[in-house]
Design an enzyme around this catalytic site. Structure first.
Site, PDB file in Angstrom:
ATOM      1  N   GLY A 145       8.553   3.769  -0.086  1.00  0.00           N
ATOM      2  CA  GLY A 145       9.435   4.906   0.088  1.00  0.00           C
ATOM      3  C   GLY A 145      10.830   4.589  -0.374  1.00  0.00           C
ATOM      4  O   GLY A 145      11.076   3.567  -1.025  1.00  0.00           O
ATOM      5  N   ASP A 156      11.798  14.533   9.606  1.00  0.00           N
ATOM      6  CA  ASP A 156      11.275  14.371   8.247  1.00  0.00           C
ATOM      7  C   ASP A 156       9.771  14.640   8.228  1.00  0.00           C
ATOM      8  O   ASP A 156       9.005  13.889   7.631  1.00  0.00           O
ATOM      9  CB  ASP A 156      11.584  12.975   7.717  1.00  0.00           C
ATOM     10  CG  ASP A 156      11.461  12.894   6.195  1.00  0.00           C
ATOM     11  OD1 ASP A 156      11.521  13.959   5.540  1.00  0.00           O
ATOM     12  OD2 ASP A 156      11.297  11.781   5.659  1.00  0.00           O
ATOM     13  N   ILE A 196       0.816  -1.227   0.000  1.00  0.00           N
ATOM     14  CA  ILE A 196       0.000   0.000   0.000  1.00  0.00           C
ATOM     15  C   ILE A 196       0.844   1.269   0.000  1.00  0.00           C
ATOM     16  O   ILE A 196       0.306   2.374  -0.079  1.00  0.00           O
ATOM     17  CB  ILE A 196      -0.953   0.032   1.209  1.00  0.00           C
ATOM     18  CG1 ILE A 196      -0.173  -0.126   2.513  1.00  0.00           C
ATOM     19  CG2 ILE A 196      -2.018  -1.035   1.089  1.00  0.00           C
ATOM     20  CD1 ILE A 196      -1.019   0.059   3.765  1.00  0.00           C
ATOM     21  N   LYS A 218       5.906  -2.829   7.691  1.00  0.00           N
ATOM     22  CA  LYS A 218       6.918  -2.123   6.918  1.00  0.00           C
ATOM     23  C   LYS A 218       8.133  -3.025   6.777  1.00  0.00           C
ATOM     24  O   LYS A 218       8.646  -3.567   7.767  1.00  0.00           O
ATOM     25  CB  LYS A 218       7.308  -0.816   7.609  1.00  0.00           C
ATOM     26  CG  LYS A 218       8.302   0.010   6.801  1.00  0.00           C
ATOM     27  CD  LYS A 218       8.522   1.382   7.421  1.00  0.00           C
ATOM     28  CE  LYS A 218       9.461   2.219   6.554  1.00  0.00           C
ATOM     29  NZ  LYS A 218       9.661   3.575   7.103  1.00  0.00           N
TER      30      LYS A 218
END
Length: 656
Positions: free
Chosen positions: A18, A132, A15, A38
């Site tokens: 990066g 970030d 989904i 992840k």
């Protein structure tokens, strides 16, 4: 790619992707739930630095206990493949939202930014810097028909040393997304929580204007713009924002971290204030001085602020005239007063200000700057003391500080007042039904805290119900509750609920017993002053107050399915304070003798030998909390000392 991780997580579909990894939807076969996993990219697994960073990410997320940061359930390595198991969020990223709607309505943007600020606060409290923060790393999750913004992707998060060691830490190279990097980050300098506050400022600019403050396709030019704060004023991009937002972003995006907002909480509070006032904050000043030249001097010095509508300036020649101005203008935020004036002097004026407007902040401006005058002014409630001749830059900074403080107090009181009015008009069940429709019962988290509970009652008020017009009684009672609430809020307390003619208040945190005692004494004395001004023959008004210290459980109770939900306090001090309030006579502040030692640190206490308060099957001794000890070296009075309601001579209370 393997389809099962750790013999437990069945991968379904990817989904998100990066630079260093991908996020998959998976089924947790053990707990029978859907999760997000992840995974580090296979081609990067040979890089020890990237593997270590991936490992740190899982640890950092696990440290956070906030509804505004994604939750981590599990982490590990399976067959050389590092993984992090997180909650599966429904919704979309802020980046996706801004691609569809580059310019968000102010109300929506403020809601998102407030949530993000709460998430950052949790990170910074845990000693972490995100490094970030950008739209792609803010997820707008749907939870129980409500949208909640959550921080995601902590791959670049960084541990900062606690204060006292090294309040900032060196970054490990230039890492992050250049468009959202602070000046210190993009130049490889040291970073701390203010780096994230900078990025929050960039997000805010983008959401409110539809444009990015620093735009360049060439990295050297972008770096130069960021290093020099080279952005277009937001009022030129979106004129509806107003010039006040220009000043806000000059601070939010300041090159020097010391010139920025120092925390995400401070950032969000200032932003809310701007939006609630339509982008323009007006500071209303009252100046008391019998020198006519001062009026001209102030008007000349603040001519730009007066012309732009940022200041409104009122004048009075002495304390009596100043009190009349305060009574006519409740919107005044800051009072500047001299000491020596004809009629009522400045120190006497200070004593009467809380009777008129307890939310206003008073600054003494005087050439008589000896320690006696300074101590006397501060003990009577002055916010600050400035010395003539006036340093106008210092004066303006002090005015802004006072105005901010007064604004916070006004918003807190207004929110509480509006909540109580809503409950009075439609009933607590109806209000809680609305609350339950936008949040779950679990959202009101329970906690156990040490606190002081105060029950503040209007003595024998209910006995007047049959003899006086109901509208007049309710109006009077509402006015008294407003007085009580202001004093509670001014001392950092929380108004719990109203029960007939009784208000429940809670004080938590540092010196909670001292602040509760101060509030009780202030309410008692305010009512005495109020009686002095009442018409002849009018019923005397007095408070009966009970204070109790102990451990509380605070949390949500009720039933979401039935549409009833409220916050409640449970614990020993609630019942004890209620019993004390019922036993207190007019003007009395009572606590149990076993709590005397705590209150006696800051207040004079008197043993009440002739009375005991029944609690269950016990009759317990009580003491009166009689007066605030304001001079160093004060001590508790002996148990057999009899105090009247009159002020206690200093000689009686000083240490021998």
């Amino acid at each position: 790619m393997m389809t099962i991780i750790s013999n437990r997580y069945q991968l379904d579909r990817e989904i998100g992707r990066g630079a260093s990894g991908a996020v998959w939807v998976a089924d947790d076969d053990q707990l029978r739930r859907r999760v997000a996993i992840k995974l580090l990219r296979l081609d990067l697994m040979s890089d020890p630095e990237l593997c270590a960073r991936f490992e740190r990410e899982g640890r950092h997320i696990a440290k956070l206990q906030s509804p505004h940061a994604v939750k981590v359930y599990d982490a590990g390595v399976d067959g050389g493949q590092p993984y992090i198991v997180m909650e599966l969020l429904e919704g979309e990223s802020l980046d996706s939202r801004l691609r569809r709607h580059p310019l968000l309505p102010v109300e929506i943007a403020i809601g998102i930014l407030t949530d993000v600020a709460k998430g950052l606060r949790a990170m910074h409290s845990a000693g972490l810097v995100h490094r970030d923060l950008k739209p792609a790393n803010v997820f707008l999750a749907l939870e129980s028909d409500r949208e909640v913004a959550k921080l995601v992707d902590f791959g670049l998060s960084h541990v900062v040393q606690p204060k006292g060691h090294d309040a900032v830490s060196h970054g490990t190279g230039i890492l992050g997304t250049p468009l959202y990097m602070s000046p210190e980050q993009i130049t490889g300098g040291r970073v701390d929580q203010r780096t994230d506050v900078w990025a929050l400022g960039v997000l805010t600019y983008e959401m409110l204007t539809g444009e990015h403050p620093f735009k360049s396709e060439q990295l050297p030019l972008l770096r130069e713009k960021i290093r020099t704060a080279g952005f277009v004023r937001p009022s030129q991009v979106a004129p509806a924002l107003g010039e006040a937002f220009d000043e806000f972003f000059e601070r939010a995006l300041a090159v020097n971290p010391d010139a920025r907002f120092q925390s995400a909480t401070q950032f969000a509070a200032e932003l809310k204030q701007l939006t609630s006032s339509g982008g323009r904050r007006v500071t209303r000043l009252l100046y008391l001085d019998d020198e006519p030249d001062m009026k001209l001097l102030l008007q000349r010095r603040f001519r730009d602020e007066l012309r732009d509508g940022r200041y409104e300036l009122f004048f009075a020649s002495d304390g009596n005239a100043g009190l009349r101005e305060l009574a006519m203008r409740p919107e005044i935020d800051v009072v500047l007063t001299d000491i020596n004036m004809p009629g009522m002097d400045g120190l006497t004026f200070l004593e009467h200000v809380p009777e008129i407007n307890p939310l206003v902040r008073v600054v003494v401006v005087s050439a008589y700057s000896d320690m006696t005058n300074i101590r006397s002014a501060m003990n009577r409630g002055a916010f600050d003391f400035l010395v003539k001749p006036i340093d106008f830059e210092d004066l303006q900074r002090t005015i802004e500080k006072c105005a901010n403080h007064a604004s916070v107090l006004r918003r807190a009181f207004r929110a509480n007042e509006e909540n109580e009015i809503l409950r009075a008009l439609v009933g607590p069940q109806s209000v809680d039904k609305v609350v339950a429709s936008v949040r779950t019962a679990d959202a009101i988290e329970h906690e156990t805290v040490d606190a002081t509970i105060a029950f503040i009652g209007v003595h024998r008020f209910s006995q007047r119900v049959d003899g006086e017009p109901p509208g007049q009684l309710l109006s009077e009672l509402n006015g008294l509750f407003q007085l009580f609430a202001r004093e509670v809020l001014n001392s950092g307390g929380t108004v719990g609920r109203l029960m007939g003619e009784v208000m429940l208040a809670s004080f938590q945190g540092d010196e909670h017993a001292a602040r509760a005692g101060d509030t009780a004494i202030a309410i008692r004395d305010r009512l005495r002053a109020l009686n002095d001004r009442r018409a002849e023959g009018a019923p005397e008004i007095a408070a009966s107050i009970g204070l109790a210290i102990g451990s509380l459980v605070s949390g949500g109770v009720g039933s979401r399915s039935l549409g009833w939900l409220e916050r409640t306090f449970l614990g020993r001090p609630v019942n004890r304070a209620a019993a004390l309030q019922r036993a207190a006579l007019a003007g009395e502040v009572l606590t149990f003798a076993e709590d005397r030692a705590v209150f006696a640190r800051t207040h004079a206490c008197e043993h009440v030998a002739e009375r005991r308060v029944r609690l269950g099957d016990q009759n317990l001794p009580v003491v009166r909390v009689a007066a605030r000890a304001r001079v160093s070296g004060w001590r508790e009075l002996p148990a057999d000392t009899a105090l009247t309601t009159a002020p206690v001579p200093i000689a009686q209370l000083r240490r021998d």
